[in-house]
Every structure is written in structure tokens, then in C-alpha cells.
Design an enzyme around this catalytic site. Structure first.
Site, PDB file in Angstrom:
ATOM      1  N   TRP A  14       0.758  -1.343   0.098  1.00 59.36           N
ATOM      2  CA  TRP A  14       0.097   0.436  -0.043  1.00 59.36           C
ATOM      3  C   TRP A  14       0.861   1.307   0.119  1.00 59.36           C
ATOM      4  O   TRP A  14       0.747   2.341  -0.493  1.00 59.36           O
ATOM      5  CB  TRP A  14      -0.745  -0.074   1.191  1.00 59.36           C
ATOM      6  CG  TRP A  14      -2.090   1.619   1.188  1.00 59.36           C
ATOM      7  CD1 TRP A  14      -2.189   2.229   2.747  1.00 59.36           C
ATOM      8  CD2 TRP A  14      -2.747   1.344  -0.324  1.00 59.36           C
ATOM      9  NE1 TRP A  14      -3.214   3.027   1.560  1.00 59.36           N
ATOM     10  CE2 TRP A  14      -3.725   1.838   0.275  1.00 59.36           C
ATOM     11  CE3 TRP A  14      -3.079   1.197  -1.211  1.00 59.36           C
ATOM     12  CZ2 TRP A  14      -4.998   2.553  -0.159  1.00 59.36           C
ATOM     13  CZ3 TRP A  14      -3.996   0.902  -1.733  1.00 59.36           C
ATOM     14  CH2 TRP A  14      -5.136   2.028  -2.167  1.00 59.36           C
ATOM     15  N   LYS A 190     -13.369  -3.706   9.134  1.00 63.44           N
ATOM     16  CA  LYS A 190     -13.824  -4.201   8.105  1.00 63.44           C
ATOM     17  C   LYS A 190     -12.549  -5.113   7.742  1.00 63.44           C
ATOM     18  O   LYS A 190     -12.988  -6.068   7.330  1.00 63.44           O
ATOM     19  CB  LYS A 190     -14.009  -3.119   7.111  1.00 63.44           C
ATOM     20  CG  LYS A 190     -12.470  -2.483   6.579  1.00 63.44           C
ATOM     21  CD  LYS A 190     -11.580  -3.442   5.459  1.00 63.44           C
ATOM     22  CE  LYS A 190     -10.048  -2.707   5.029  1.00 63.44           C
ATOM     23  NZ  LYS A 190      -9.795  -3.019   4.011  1.00 63.44           N
ATOM     24  N   ASP A 242     -15.982  -0.496   1.947  1.00 67.05           N
ATOM     25  CA  ASP A 242     -14.277  -1.172   1.523  1.00 67.05           C
ATOM     26  C   ASP A 242     -14.778  -2.547   1.904  1.00 67.05           C
ATOM     27  O   ASP A 242     -14.070  -3.868   1.526  1.00 67.05           O
ATOM     28  CB  ASP A 242     -14.139  -0.945   2.405  1.00 67.05           C
ATOM     29  CG  ASP A 242     -12.354  -1.474   2.446  1.00 67.05           C
ATOM     30  OD1 ASP A 242     -12.739  -1.543   0.876  1.00 67.05           O
ATOM     31  OD2 ASP A 242     -11.677  -0.563   3.390  1.00 67.05           O
ATOM     32  N   GLU A 274      -3.246  -8.362   9.119  1.00 63.01           N
ATOM     33  CA  GLU A 274      -3.928  -7.045   9.690  1.00 63.01           C
ATOM     34  C   GLU A 274      -5.442  -7.462  10.915  1.00 63.01           C
ATOM     35  O   GLU A 274      -4.836  -6.947  12.210  1.00 63.01           O
ATOM     36  CB  GLU A 274      -4.284  -5.556   9.470  1.00 63.01           C
ATOM     37  CG  GLU A 274      -4.089  -4.721  10.383  1.00 63.01           C
ATOM     38  CD  GLU A 274      -2.862  -3.649  11.300  1.00 63.01           C
ATOM     39  OE1 GLU A 274      -2.530  -4.612  12.453  1.00 63.01           O
ATOM     40  OE2 GLU A 274      -1.506  -3.492  10.460  1.00 63.01           O
TER      41      GLU A 274
END
Length: 326
Positions: A14, A190, A242, A274
Site C-alpha cells: 500500500w 472492516k 470497503d 492485520e
């Protein structure tokens, strides 16, 4: 805010993408991408100037000198693991005065359950501004030219507006967030729901994913509200927005992790998503604030206590009956 240069911290998937995006779609003349000198991702970029997703343009300068990287720009985009943010903040503190940090981090600190902005403020005593970036999108899609939307949120409206004006493009449409706590908690959780979706994929129970989406937003909304945010933020870009990228996409690391877990693969340190850490943090937050969170409870019991996930889902289905919006 100086706009000739943007600094990005973190050379993972990312972080490297955000550097590529800034170099390709913003009007800055240079992007400085910084990471630790022993980072495998960083070493690969130094050697080849590419990873498996993209090739970094000439506008991107690579460095392992944090002081120099921080000094190059007033805007510092931070893309590190939520579990490593505190260490970064401590290292960056001597160079942070007057900077604006954009935190591209979707997680909660495992030991404390704290949000990214809280951690930054605890470790950096000099005055600085901070915003958070959240929302859908995968590197693979973006570099293929598939557009999406995201949210940039700050307690100071002027800060998020300045960053949006600098970074907005035809590839990513940025919205100004209005609930920095809700944005952070929603973005973190999420990933938790992504693991749950992957578990359903691994069990072959994809038909339950629609129900998961609907009920998860209610549960996450309760946790957001309990931590000082707005319930409705669970239905915004940072969380519900998301879901496609996290609950359905083959690129989703958290969904993949849940699928492999349901299929019996052992959890290995270094390969944990994560969301794995966020499950524990969210469980602790729910207990602390006495929030009814049956999905998170089921995930915690499966991932951390070894409870059979099929039994956990059966327990969810056999709870006392209630009204949908009770």
C-alpha cells in the site's frame, strides 16, 4: 503546505502504491519513499525499482534516512502496520514539528485498542496536524486503471480539504470525512469482517455473506458509537464502502486469511493478517464498553481460544430471537 514534494513512509504494497499514485496523479515534482534499510520490500525497490504490482517512476526517490525524508515535505503519508505505528511515531517525533501526517492505516493497536491518531498524539509532543485515509481499493485494480472512492478525515476540516485538493484525481475521488473516530474504527473493523467473510468462503457458506454484511454494520456501528464516533459511519466508505474489496475480492489479504483458517491451515507469525490483531483489540473494546458484539465474539473464540468455528456460527444462529433494528 508545501506541495512540491510528498513523503511516504512504508514500502509495503500500500505504501509503494501511494507513492506511485502521488507521483503519477498529483502535481508534485517529487515523492520521497522511506523505509528501514533492512526492509525486504525496500531492498527490492532499491534493486529493481519495482514490486509484483508496479514499477515506480523516476519522480520517486528512495531513502532509508528518516530525518531527510521527513525534512523533504510538509505532508507525510504513513503506511505502516498499526502494530508498528507507535515505534514509527517515536522515531519521527524529533522531526515532526509543523508536519501534516496522513495515516493510511487500518487497524487498532493490539495491546491498548487505541486508534492511530491517539498513538501519534501520545508519542509526538510538538505541534502537528493529522488526517486519516480510508476506503475501498486494491493496488491491483488501481494500477489497472479501475477507479474508486476514498475518504480523508481530520478533526480539522481545513487539513482534510488541503490534502484532498492535492491528491484528488480521476482514479480516486476523495470525500471529506466528518467523523475521525468512526472512520478509524470502521476502517479497522472492516478487516475483522473480512476475516469472517473468508471463513464463510472456506466453509463453502458464501450464501451467509449477505447476512454477515447487514449484521456486521449494526455491530460495528455500536462499537463506533461506544468509542465516541457516529453510528452511521459504519455505513460509509471507511467500512461498508470497503466491503466489496475486503469481503469478496480475491486480492483481500484478510479474506484469504479467513478462508485458509477455515480450511485448517495453521496460523504462522509473520503471515497473520492485520485483521487478526484487530479482532483481539475489538473484542477488548466491546467488553470494556459492554457492547453487544456476537460476530466479534465468535471470531475471537475461534482465532484465540481454539473454538470450532462451525460451532461458533451455530451459536450465532441459535441466539434469542429479536427485531432486526432493535
Amino acid at each position: 503546505m508545501q506541495t512540491k514534494t510528498i513523503t511516504v513512509i512504508g514500502s509495503g504494497r500500500w505504501g509503494t502504491f501511494l507513492a506511485w499514485y502521488a507521483a503519477t496523479y498529483s502535481k508534485v515534482s517529487k515523492v520521497v519513499l522511506c523505509d528501514l534499510p533492512n526492509s525486504p520490500n525496500y531492498l527490492e525497490l532499491v534493486k529493481t525499482r519495482k514490486n509484483k504490482f508496479l514499477t515506480i517512476p523516476k519522480k520517486i526517490e528512495l531513502t532509508d534516512d528518516l530525518k531527510a525524508a521527513m525534512g523533504a515535505s510538509d505532508l507525510v503519508i504513513v503506511s505502516v502496520s498499526a502494530q508498528h505505528l507507535r515505534a514509527f511515531a517515536k522515531s519521527a517525533a524529533p522531526f515532526a514539528k509543523g508536519k501534516t501526517f496522513l495515516l493510511a492505516i487500518k487497524g487498532l493497536e493490539l495491546k491498548t485498542g487505541k486508534m492511530s491518531v491517539e498513538i501519534m498524539k501520545e508519542e509526538i509532543k510538538a505541534p502537528f496536524d493529522v488526517a486519516v485515509l480510508a476506503g475501498p481499493g486494491h493496488v491491483q485494480d488501481y494500477v489497472s486503471g479501475i477507479p474508486s472512492c476514498a475518504v480523508i478525515d481530520s478533526a480539522k476540516s481545513a487539513v482534510s480539504k488541503r490534502i484532498i485538493a492535492l491528491l484528488n484525481s480521476t482514479l480516486i475521488r476523495f470525500y471529506q470525512g466528518q467523523d475521525i473516530k468512526g472512520t478509524q474504527v470502521g476502517a479497522a473493523l472492516k478487516n475483522v469482517i473480512g476475516i469472517a467473510a473468508g471463513i464463510l468462503d472456506g466453509l463453502g457458506w458464501q450464501g451467509l455473506k449477505g447476512a454477515l454484511m447487514a449484521r456486521a454494520c449494526r455491530e460495528v456501528g455500536r462499537i463506533i458509537k461506544a468509542t465516541g464516533g457516529k453510528f452511521e459511519s459504519a455505513y460509509g466508505l471507511a467500512h461498508l464502502g470497503d466491503y466489496e474489496a475486503t469481503l469478496f475480492s480475491p486480492h483481500s489479504h484478510n479474506r484469504q486469511f479467513g478462508e485458509k483458517f477455515a480450511q485448517g491451515e495453521k496460523l504462522e507469525e509473520g503471515k497473520l493478517a492485520e485483521g487478526y490483531y484487530t479482532v483481539k483489540a475489538a473484542y477488548d473494546i466491546a467488553k470494556k464498553h459492554k457492547v453487544y458484539a456476537p460476530i466479534i465474539d465468535a471470531l475471537y473464540n475461534a482465532l484465540y481460544k481454539g473454538k470450532d468455528i462451525r460451532k461458533g456460527i451455530a451459536d450465532l444462529m441459535s441466539r434469542d430471537l429479536k427485531k432486526e433494528f432493535e
